[in-house]
Design an enzyme around this catalytic site. Structure first.
Site, PDB file in Angstrom:
ATOM      1  N   LYS A  96     -86.585  10.298 -47.468  1.00 13.98           N
ATOM      2  CA  LYS A  96     -87.668  10.607 -47.764  1.00 13.98           C
ATOM      3  C   LYS A  96     -87.688  12.156 -48.293  1.00 13.98           C
ATOM      4  CE  LYS A  96     -92.151  10.713 -48.979  1.00 13.98           C
ATOM      5  NZ  LYS A  96     -92.941  11.831 -48.437  1.00 13.98           N
TER       6      LYS A  96
ATOM      7  N   SER B 108     -93.937   7.142 -49.226  1.00 12.35           N
ATOM      8  CA  SER B 108     -94.120   8.054 -50.541  1.00 12.35           C
ATOM      9  C   SER B 108     -95.246   7.400 -51.427  1.00 12.35           C
ATOM     10  CB  SER B 108     -92.727   8.056 -51.159  1.00 12.35           C
ATOM     11  OG  SER B 108     -92.950   8.580 -52.441  1.00 12.35           O
TER      12      SER B 108
ATOM     13  N   HIS C 189     -85.991  12.749 -51.505  1.00  8.48           N
ATOM     14  CA  HIS C 189     -86.718  12.124 -52.238  1.00  8.48           C
ATOM     15  C   HIS C 189     -87.742  13.293 -52.967  1.00  8.48           C
ATOM     16  CE1 HIS C 189     -91.029  10.951 -53.489  1.00  8.48           C
ATOM     17  NE2 HIS C 189     -90.435   9.944 -54.355  1.00  8.48           N
ATOM     18  N   ASN C 190     -88.333  14.024 -51.875  1.00  7.24           N
ATOM     19  CA  ASN C 190     -89.227  14.994 -52.314  1.00  7.24           C
ATOM     20  C   ASN C 190     -88.407  16.400 -53.205  1.00  7.24           C
ATOM     21  OD1 ASN C 190     -90.976  13.478 -50.822  1.00  7.24           O
ATOM     22  ND2 ASN C 190     -92.006  15.148 -49.934  1.00  7.24           N
TER      23      ASN C 190
ATOM     24  N   GLU D 254     -88.070  15.327 -56.322  1.00  4.34           N
ATOM     25  CA  GLU D 254     -89.405  15.399 -57.001  1.00  4.34           C
ATOM     26  C   GLU D 254     -89.533  16.804 -57.509  1.00  4.34           C
ATOM     27  OE1 GLU D 254     -92.639  13.523 -54.623  1.00  4.34           O
ATOM     28  OE2 GLU D 254     -93.658  15.526 -54.957  1.00  4.34           O
TER      29      GLU D 254
HETATM   30  P1  NBP Z   1    -103.569  14.952 -41.838  1.00  8.11           P
HETATM   31  O1  NBP Z   1    -102.282  15.228 -42.058  1.00  8.11           O
HETATM   32  O2  NBP Z   1    -104.549  15.745 -42.297  1.00  8.11           O
HETATM   33  O3  NBP Z   1    -103.860  14.828 -40.303  1.00  8.11           O
HETATM   34  C1  NBP Z   1    -105.067  13.981 -39.896  1.00  8.11           C
HETATM   35  C2  NBP Z   1    -105.031  13.024 -38.682  1.00  8.11           C
HETATM   36  O4  NBP Z   1    -104.242  13.453 -37.497  1.00  8.11           O
HETATM   37  C3  NBP Z   1    -106.285  12.805 -38.341  1.00  8.11           C
HETATM   38  O5  NBP Z   1    -106.453  11.046 -37.848  1.00  8.11           O
HETATM   39  C4  NBP Z   1    -106.382  13.480 -37.003  1.00  8.11           C
HETATM   40  O6  NBP Z   1    -107.158  12.942 -35.894  1.00  8.11           O
HETATM   41  C5  NBP Z   1    -104.787  13.290 -36.606  1.00  8.11           C
HETATM   42  N1  NBP Z   1    -104.596  14.235 -35.514  1.00  8.11           N
HETATM   43  C6  NBP Z   1    -104.305  15.413 -35.370  1.00  8.11           C
HETATM   44 BR1  NBP Z   1    -104.773  16.685 -36.634  1.00  8.11          BR
HETATM   45  N2  NBP Z   1    -104.054  15.869 -34.007  1.00  8.11           N
HETATM   46  C7  NBP Z   1    -103.848  14.831 -33.337  1.00  8.11           C
HETATM   47  C8  NBP Z   1    -103.582  14.727 -32.103  1.00  8.11           C
HETATM   48  N3  NBP Z   1    -103.242  15.668 -31.211  1.00  8.11           N
HETATM   49  N4  NBP Z   1    -103.772  13.272 -31.640  1.00  8.11           N
HETATM   50  C9  NBP Z   1    -104.075  12.169 -32.249  1.00  8.11           C
HETATM   51  N5  NBP Z   1    -104.412  12.502 -33.467  1.00  8.11           N
HETATM   52  C10 NBP Z   1    -104.333  13.809 -34.136  1.00  8.11           C
HETATM   53  O7  NBP Z   1    -103.702  13.261 -42.358  1.00  8.11           O
HETATM   54  P2  NBP Z   1    -103.182  12.775 -43.831  1.00  8.11           P
HETATM   55  O8  NBP Z   1    -103.518  13.679 -44.965  1.00  8.11           O
HETATM   56  O9  NBP Z   1    -103.783  11.549 -43.794  1.00  8.11           O
HETATM   57  O10 NBP Z   1    -101.531  12.681 -43.659  1.00  8.11           O
HETATM   58  C11 NBP Z   1    -101.043  11.858 -42.561  1.00  8.11           C
HETATM   59  C12 NBP Z   1     -99.380  11.886 -42.531  1.00  8.11           C
HETATM   60  O11 NBP Z   1     -99.099  11.484 -43.836  1.00  8.11           O
HETATM   61  C13 NBP Z   1     -99.110  13.212 -42.424  1.00  8.11           C
HETATM   62  O12 NBP Z   1     -97.912  13.265 -41.771  1.00  8.11           O
HETATM   63  C14 NBP Z   1     -98.806  13.699 -43.758  1.00  8.11           C
HETATM   64  O13 NBP Z   1     -97.803  14.652 -44.005  1.00  8.11           O
HETATM   65  C15 NBP Z   1     -98.311  12.258 -44.528  1.00  8.11           C
HETATM   66  N6  NBP Z   1     -98.777  12.352 -45.879  1.00  8.11           N
HETATM   67  C16 NBP Z   1     -97.899  11.678 -46.882  1.00  8.11           C
HETATM   68  C17 NBP Z   1     -98.249  11.843 -48.158  1.00  8.11           C
HETATM   69  C18 NBP Z   1     -97.314  11.007 -48.955  1.00  8.11           C
HETATM   70  O14 NBP Z   1     -97.456  11.334 -50.536  1.00  8.11           O
HETATM   71  N7  NBP Z   1     -96.348  10.517 -48.375  1.00  8.11           N
HETATM   72  C19 NBP Z   1     -99.457  12.227 -48.606  1.00  8.11           C
HETATM   73  C20 NBP Z   1    -100.198  12.992 -47.741  1.00  8.11           C
HETATM   74  C21 NBP Z   1     -99.873  13.103 -46.337  1.00  8.11           C
HETATM   75  P3  NBP Z   1    -109.033  13.549 -35.812  1.00  8.11           P
HETATM   76  O15 NBP Z   1    -109.699  12.734 -36.902  1.00  8.11           O
HETATM   77  O16 NBP Z   1    -109.418  13.303 -34.552  1.00  8.11           O
HETATM   78  O17 NBP Z   1    -108.792  14.882 -36.165  1.00  8.11           O
END
Ligand code: NBP
Length: 479
Positions: free
Chosen positions: A182, A128, A185-186, A189
């Site tokens: 988690k 988070s 938590h959301n 939120e």
């Molecule tokens: P994204 O959720 O936008 O995912 C993009 C990534 O996934 C890229 O690295 C992409 O590779 C890869 N990907 C996909 Br799409 N399909 C794939 C596949 N078949 N094989 C391998 N890689 C693949 O990224 P993010 O916004 O950085 O979020 C990452 C995680 O963190 C998500 O689960 C999201 O829900 C979570 N998250 C959490 C928070 C938080 O506050 N906790 C905030 C934001 C996100 P590519 O570059 O080759 O397309």
């Protein structure tokens, strides 16, 4: 091999997490992304970081010391499964695959079971704090086996946020426990944000204060028992002026709230578990209501009260709203912890609720002073059935309840929606009630469906012969 930890998926979250890991003493970080440019870009942008870039899963595995430990940060869902499948091919028994994405906990339970059959450990870890948290210290909620925690614990402790000297990470419980927590938590939120929004709306409509003036109110509140990240950023948002129009930004932002689905998961799960998380549910539904412009467009002329809210004593009203917010917030957190308690019982996780409150004190969106009070309550009584019955909260609710009732009544009389304030108060009064009209519901159920009922004065299960002579008979327990 030289890397002790790896990251797969280098979009915003993964890149920031990799940089966070690399910035800590003793870590060398293997990095891999499906499209290789992202890997190259990250290395080029951060020459200071100890990265070992890989252009294939084989290379990635070969660069990791054993037990190999990799954190997946890709789009939740099919992408996660694809990466797990690829890692299983190149990892060995005893290695550890961590999913740091926002997975649904039931997916994590499924994946953990499947991966375990290969001898590889699978850990679903809720992370988070968004981009900023990933870079500088998130709150981390890992599930998975005790064995994987031995290796993973020190690594996650090194990158987590620190609150009052303690890292914001704990081994939550087995398999999906981390992603479950988690998720809740959301949900909390969502409730917290909705409550703050209702407080703002009531103050604005009741006192005519400008957003900038209300920002001062929130800044003041942030020095007291409401001190939290969300209250702090509320003041910042309300103070912001739109450069294009010169108006308060909050007045030019479209009033339709988005959602990525974790609030809905929390409510759906609570419904399955039979846990009343009414504050979280109302907050989720309030976002849905706001996002139906076609319904709102035809509803503007529905009859309402002639008079809006008009407040004589502005300071007293603002204090009432503050107390209503605090009381409703206690209810929302109590409901959220109730869901974790029920989830732990259902899925056989041993979750230390006080430890959860502590790891939310830093790094995450709901970080707040208030969480110390929750941790203290569970320290004194780990098996507390209802959080809000802990002495500290009973005192706070006692202080707040009259104001809370005034605010809900005034909002209703003036036709101002306050769904989270009012549903939290109803929950509170429902818990307090000596008798509930659930007895009538049982009577109705028995009438139309012979669902039977229990009596207050004797053991057994009963049915009234409603379509016969209306005498009562002892019945089979149908539950
Ligand atoms: P994204 O959720 O936008 O995912 C993009 C990534 O996934 C890229 O690295 C992409 O590779 C890869 N990907 C996909 Br799409 N399909 C794939 C596949 N078949 N094989 C391998 N890689 C693949 O990224 P993010 O916004 O950085 O979020 C990452 C995680 O963190 C998500 O689960 C999201 O829900 C979570 N998250 C959490 C928070 C938080 O506050 N906790 C905030 C934001 C996100 P590519 O570059 O080759 O397309």
């Amino acid at each position: 091999p030289t890397a002790n930890i790896g990251v797969v998926g280098l979009a915003v979250m993964g890149s920031n997490l990799a940089r966070n890991l690399a910035s800590r003493e003793g870590n060398t970080v293997a990095i891999y992304n499906r499209s290789h440019e992202k890997t190259e870009q990250l290395v080029a942008a951060h020459p200071e970081a100890e990265f070992v870039p890989a252009s294939s899963y084989e290379e990635f595995a070969a660069s990791l010391t054993t037990p190999r430990t990799a954190i997946i940060m890709v789009k939740a869902g099919r992408a996660t499964d694809a990466v797990i499948d690829a890692l299983i091919e190149v990892f060995e028994p005893g290695d550890i695959i961590v999913d740091g994405g926002n997975a649904l906990f039931t997916d994590t339970i499924r994946r953990e079971k499947a991966v375990r059959e290969t001898g590889i450990n699978f850990v679903g870890a809720g992370i988070s704090g968004g981009e900023e948290g990933a870079l500088n210290g998130p709150s981390i909620m890992p599930g998975g086996s005790d064995e994987s925690w031995v290796t993973l614990g020190p690594i996650l402790r090194s990158i987590a946020a620190v609150a009052e000297g303690e890292p914001c990470v704990t081994h939550v419980g087995h398999d999906g426990a981390g992603h479950f927590v988690k998720m809740v938590h959301n949900g909390i939120e969502y409730a917290d944000m909705q409550l703050i929004a209702e407080a703002y709306d009531l103050i604005r409509r009741g006192t005519g204060k400008t957003p900038a003036e209300i920002a001062d109110v929130f800044a003041e509140w942030n020095r007291g028992e409401l001190e939290s990240y969300l209250i702090e950023i509320t003041a910042e948002v309300l103070r912001q002026v739109d450069a294009a129009t010169g108006k308060p930004l909050v007045d030019v932002i479209l009033d339709q709230a988005g959602a990525k689905g974790t609030g809905a998961w929390t409510v759906q799960t609570a419904l399955s578990l039979g846990v009343p998380v009414s504050g979280i549910a109302e907050a989720t539904f309030a976002r849905s209501l706001s996002s139906h412009p076609e319904q709102r467009a035809v509803s503007g002329d529905l009859p309402g009260p002639a008079e809006g809210l008009s407040v004589d004593d502005v300071d007293a009203f603002i204090e009432d709203v503050r107390l209503a917010l605090y009381a409703s917030k206690i209810v929302a957190y109590s409901q959220g912890f109730d869901e974790i308690r029920a989830g732990a019982a259902e899925y056989d996780w041993s979750i230390d609720l006080g430890a959860i409150a502590k790891i939310w004190r830093g790094g995450c969106i709901i970080r707040a002073q208030f969480l110390n009070r929750i941790a203290e309550a569970y320290d004194v009584e780990p098996g507390l059935p209802v959080l809000l019955t802990a002495p500290y909260f009973v005192e706070a609710l006692g202080r707040a309840q009259a104001a809370w009732r005034r605010v809900v009544a005034e909002a209703a009389a003036a036709g101002i929606p306050a769904p989270a304030f009012s549903s939290s108060l109803s929950y509170y009064d429902g818990l307090r009630a000596e008798r509930l009209p659930a007895s009538l519901i049982q009577g109705q159920r028995d009438f139309f469906g012979a669902h039977t009922y229990k009596r207050i004065d004797k053991e057994g299960t009963f049915h009234t012969l409603w379509s016969g002579d209306r005498t009562e008979i002892e019945a089979e327990d149908t539950h």
